[in-house]
Design a protein around this motif. Structure first.
Motif, mmCIF file in Angstrom:
data_model
loop_
_atom_site.group_PDB
_atom_site.id
_atom_site.type_symbol
_atom_site.label_atom_id
_atom_site.label_comp_id
_atom_site.label_asym_id
_atom_site.label_seq_id
_atom_site.Cartn_x
_atom_site.Cartn_y
_atom_site.Cartn_z
ATOM 1 N N PRO A 35 4.081 -22.752 60.056
ATOM 2 C CA PRO A 35 2.991 -22.409 60.981
ATOM 3 C C PRO A 35 3.224 -22.901 62.403
ATOM 4 C CG PRO A 35 2.121 -23.250 58.926
ATOM 5 C CD PRO A 35 3.591 -23.522 58.897
ATOM 6 N N ALA A 36 4.024 -23.959 62.561
ATOM 7 C CA ALA A 36 4.280 -24.490 63.900
ATOM 8 C C ALA A 36 5.263 -23.616 64.665
ATOM 9 C CB ALA A 36 4.822 -25.913 63.802
ATOM 10 N N LEU A 37 6.011 -22.786 63.935
ATOM 11 C CA LEU A 37 7.029 -21.953 64.587
ATOM 12 C C LEU A 37 6.749 -20.461 64.484
ATOM 13 C CD1 LEU A 37 10.273 -23.762 63.322
ATOM 14 C CD2 LEU A 37 9.154 -24.034 65.545
ATOM 15 N N HIS A 38 6.067 -20.062 63.436
ATOM 16 C CA HIS A 38 5.859 -18.634 63.182
ATOM 17 C C HIS A 38 4.375 -18.301 63.272
ATOM 18 C CE1 HIS A 38 9.354 -19.882 60.456
ATOM 19 N NE2 HIS A 38 9.895 -19.356 61.540
ATOM 20 N N ALA A 39 4.026 -17.548 64.287
ATOM 21 C CA ALA A 39 2.624 -17.173 64.497
ATOM 22 C C ALA A 39 2.280 -15.927 63.694
ATOM 23 C CB ALA A 39 2.372 -16.924 65.981
ATOM 24 N N PRO A 40 1.061 -15.843 63.168
ATOM 25 C CA PRO A 40 0.630 -14.620 62.478
ATOM 26 C C PRO A 40 0.769 -13.403 63.401
ATOM 27 C CG PRO A 40 -0.907 -16.400 62.045
ATOM 28 C CD PRO A 40 0.014 -16.895 63.113
ATOM 29 N N TYR A 41 1.123 -12.270 62.824
ATOM 30 C CA TYR A 41 1.363 -11.046 63.599
ATOM 31 C C TYR A 41 0.430 -9.951 63.112
ATOM 32 C CZ TYR A 41 3.840 -6.818 65.147
ATOM 33 O OH TYR A 41 4.169 -5.601 65.700
ATOM 34 N N ASP A 42 -0.304 -9.325 64.022
ATOM 35 C CA ASP A 42 -1.193 -8.231 63.634
ATOM 36 C C ASP A 42 -0.927 -6.979 64.442
ATOM 37 O OD1 ASP A 42 -2.137 -8.938 66.105
ATOM 38 O OD2 ASP A 42 -4.183 -9.397 65.452
ATOM 39 N N GLY A 43 0.272 -6.877 64.996
ATOM 40 C CA GLY A 43 0.638 -5.699 65.780
ATOM 41 C C GLY A 43 1.071 -4.536 64.904
ATOM 42 N N GLN A 44 1.653 -3.515 65.555
ATOM 43 C CA GLN A 44 2.102 -2.332 64.844
ATOM 44 C C GLN A 44 3.143 -2.704 63.796
ATOM 45 O OE1 GLN A 44 3.480 0.745 67.442
ATOM 46 N NE2 GLN A 44 4.022 2.158 65.798
ATOM 47 N N SER A 45 3.003 -2.118 62.621
ATOM 48 C CA SER A 45 3.849 -2.511 61.500
ATOM 49 C C SER A 45 5.009 -1.554 61.276
ATOM 50 C CB SER A 45 3.029 -2.598 60.209
ATOM 51 O OG SER A 45 3.866 -2.838 59.102
ATOM 52 N N SER A 46 6.197 -2.112 61.111
ATOM 53 C CA SER A 46 7.365 -1.301 60.759
ATOM 54 C C SER A 46 7.315 -0.847 59.317
ATOM 55 C CB SER A 46 8.652 -2.094 61.001
ATOM 56 O OG SER A 46 8.818 -2.362 62.382
ATOM 57 N N PHE A 47 6.614 -1.597 58.469
ATOM 58 C CA PHE A 47 6.451 -1.186 57.074
ATOM 59 C C PHE A 47 5.746 0.162 57.013
ATOM 60 C CE2 PHE A 47 6.821 -5.798 56.344
ATOM 61 C CZ PHE A 47 7.680 -5.830 55.277
ATOM 62 N N ILE A 48 4.641 0.268 57.736
ATOM 63 C CA ILE A 48 3.847 1.502 57.710
ATOM 64 C C ILE A 48 4.615 2.640 58.348
ATOM 65 C CG2 ILE A 48 1.733 2.583 58.557
ATOM 66 C CD1 ILE A 48 0.397 -0.155 58.362
ATOM 67 N N ALA A 49 5.277 2.369 59.479
ATOM 68 C CA ALA A 49 6.005 3.427 60.180
ATOM 69 C C ALA A 49 7.116 4.002 59.327
ATOM 70 C CB ALA A 49 6.569 2.871 61.489
ATOM 71 N N ARG A 50 7.836 3.171 58.623
ATOM 72 C CA ARG A 50 8.966 3.668 57.818
ATOM 73 C C ARG A 50 8.483 4.387 56.564
ATOM 74 N NH1 ARG A 50 13.897 -0.711 58.484
ATOM 75 N NH2 ARG A 50 13.503 -1.207 60.666
ATOM 76 N N ARG A 104 -0.490 -12.232 54.751
ATOM 77 C CA ARG A 104 -0.412 -12.367 56.197
ATOM 78 C C ARG A 104 0.943 -11.867 56.667
ATOM 79 N NH1 ARG A 104 -2.890 -18.432 57.522
ATOM 80 N NH2 ARG A 104 -5.002 -18.055 56.704
ATOM 81 N N ARG A 105 0.957 -11.322 57.878
ATOM 82 C CA ARG A 105 2.220 -10.859 58.464
ATOM 83 C C ARG A 105 2.676 -11.842 59.542
ATOM 84 N NH1 ARG A 105 2.061 -5.591 61.115
ATOM 85 N NH2 ARG A 105 -0.163 -5.900 61.422
ATOM 86 N N TYR A 106 3.984 -12.004 59.619
ATOM 87 C CA TYR A 106 4.587 -12.892 60.611
ATOM 88 C C TYR A 106 5.832 -12.227 61.191
ATOM 89 C CZ TYR A 106 1.809 -16.633 58.429
ATOM 90 O OH TYR A 106 0.786 -17.407 57.927
ATOM 91 N N LEU A 107 6.182 -12.632 62.388
ATOM 92 C CA LEU A 107 7.466 -12.271 62.967
ATOM 93 C C LEU A 107 8.358 -13.505 62.942
ATOM 94 C CD1 LEU A 107 6.630 -10.056 66.104
ATOM 95 C CD2 LEU A 107 7.562 -9.321 63.893
ATOM 96 N N VAL A 108 9.557 -13.325 62.417
ATOM 97 C CA VAL A 108 10.521 -14.422 62.307
ATOM 98 C C VAL A 108 11.825 -13.966 62.949
ATOM 99 C CG1 VAL A 108 11.847 -15.859 60.707
ATOM 100 C CG2 VAL A 108 9.470 -15.249 60.173
ATOM 101 N N PRO A 109 12.445 -14.788 63.791
ATOM 102 C CA PRO A 109 13.733 -14.408 64.372
ATOM 103 C C PRO A 109 14.741 -14.067 63.271
ATOM 104 C CG PRO A 109 12.875 -16.334 65.487
ATOM 105 C CD PRO A 109 11.982 -16.099 64.293
ATOM 106 N N LYS A 110 15.451 -12.951 63.447
ATOM 107 C CA LYS A 110 16.393 -12.497 62.422
ATOM 108 C C LYS A 110 17.443 -13.563 62.108
ATOM 109 C CE LYS A 110 19.474 -8.683 61.183
ATOM 110 N NZ LYS A 110 20.547 -9.554 60.697
ATOM 111 N N ALA A 111 17.955 -14.244 63.151
ATOM 112 C CA ALA A 111 18.979 -15.264 62.930
ATOM 113 C C ALA A 111 18.463 -16.378 62.035
ATOM 114 C CB ALA A 111 19.440 -15.838 64.270
ATOM 115 N N GLU A 112 17.175 -16.688 62.151
ATOM 116 C CA GLU A 112 16.572 -17.728 61.314
ATOM 117 C C GLU A 112 16.337 -17.209 59.902
ATOM 118 O OE1 GLU A 112 12.530 -20.506 61.158
ATOM 119 O OE2 GLU A 112 12.935 -19.248 62.919
ATOM 120 N N TYR A 113 15.832 -15.980 59.803
ATOM 121 C CA TYR A 113 15.538 -15.418 58.485
ATOM 122 C C TYR A 113 16.814 -15.219 57.671
ATOM 123 C CZ TYR A 113 13.411 -12.571 54.866
ATOM 124 O OH TYR A 113 12.978 -12.100 53.648
ATOM 125 N N ASP A 114 17.896 -14.879 58.344
ATOM 126 C CA ASP A 114 19.166 -14.655 57.640
ATOM 127 C C ASP A 114 19.713 -15.923 56.993
ATOM 128 O OD1 ASP A 114 19.134 -11.994 58.240
ATOM 129 O OD2 ASP A 114 20.553 -12.118 59.903
#
Length: 205
Positions: free
Chosen positions: A186-201, A165-175
């Protein structure tokens, strides 16, 4: 490794687990370090190997230079400097805790061993989504796009790949993540199914 004696590479024709040695260093009778262009480690004589605690022994008497070397220094401290003996104890506790505990009878407390702490982390979060890959999001500045699996497990040969599953996490939190991984909340990080930076890069590279 105070009394080590260097032996010329021209005198060598020794096959090690890492290739043919191009240099070696004798620390004491029956304790020799062999190096190759890629890696290296200690080779112990049968007599030296038999003198070690069974928990410290290695097959065929080879001890690689990253972590296994510490078993040699721990077993034969008289052949090493005080600094090396201290480093060996720390290395054993961190990376070979089972061998250290068996050889000393000491039980390492939480925080005393990287590997034991890692095991505890994965036991505690065996049913949680743990990030296995992350990248700064191009589409959402300040966010990190994360790929997570249950228990942080990757694919295994002969088995179906785990659900990702993909998620978006605030950088300040992930760091601020710990050394053993980032656990999705799950209460703070919602699943993400938008455009992927992995694929783009990957496409751009």
């Amino acid at each position: 490794m105070q009394s080590a004696r260097m032996i010329s590479r021209h005198a060598l024709c020794v096959h090690t687990p890492w290739g043919i040695a191009d240099h070696c260093r004798e620390y004491a009778e029956g304790i020799t370090f062999y190096g190759t262009p890629s890696h290296g480690g200690f080779k112990l004589s049968p007599e030296r190997l038999a003198a070690m605690h069974p928990a410290l022994r290695a097959p065929a008497g080879w001890f690689e230079e990253d972590a296994e070397w510490a078993k040699v220094a721990f077993a034969f401290p008289e052949c090493f400097t005080p600094e090396q003996r201290e480093a060996a104890i720390h290395t054993l506790k961190d990376w070979c805790p089972d061998a250290y505990e068996a050889a000393t009878g000491e039980t390492l407390a939480p925080g005393a061993s990287y590997i034991k702490d890692q095991r505890l982390f994965h036991e505690k979060h065996a049913e949680d989504w743990i990030v296995i890959s992350a990248i700064s999001s191009d589409q959402h500045p300040g966010q990190v796009e994360c790929i997570a699996t249950i228990g942080g497990k990757g694919g295994e040969w002969g088995k179906a790949d785990p659900e990702e599953r993909r998620y978006l996490v605030p950088k300040a939190e992930y760091d601020k993540r710990g050394s053993h991984g980032f656990v999705i909340n799950p209460a703070l990080h919602a699943p993400y199914d938008g455009q992927s930076s992995f694929i783009a890069r990957r496409a751009s590279s």
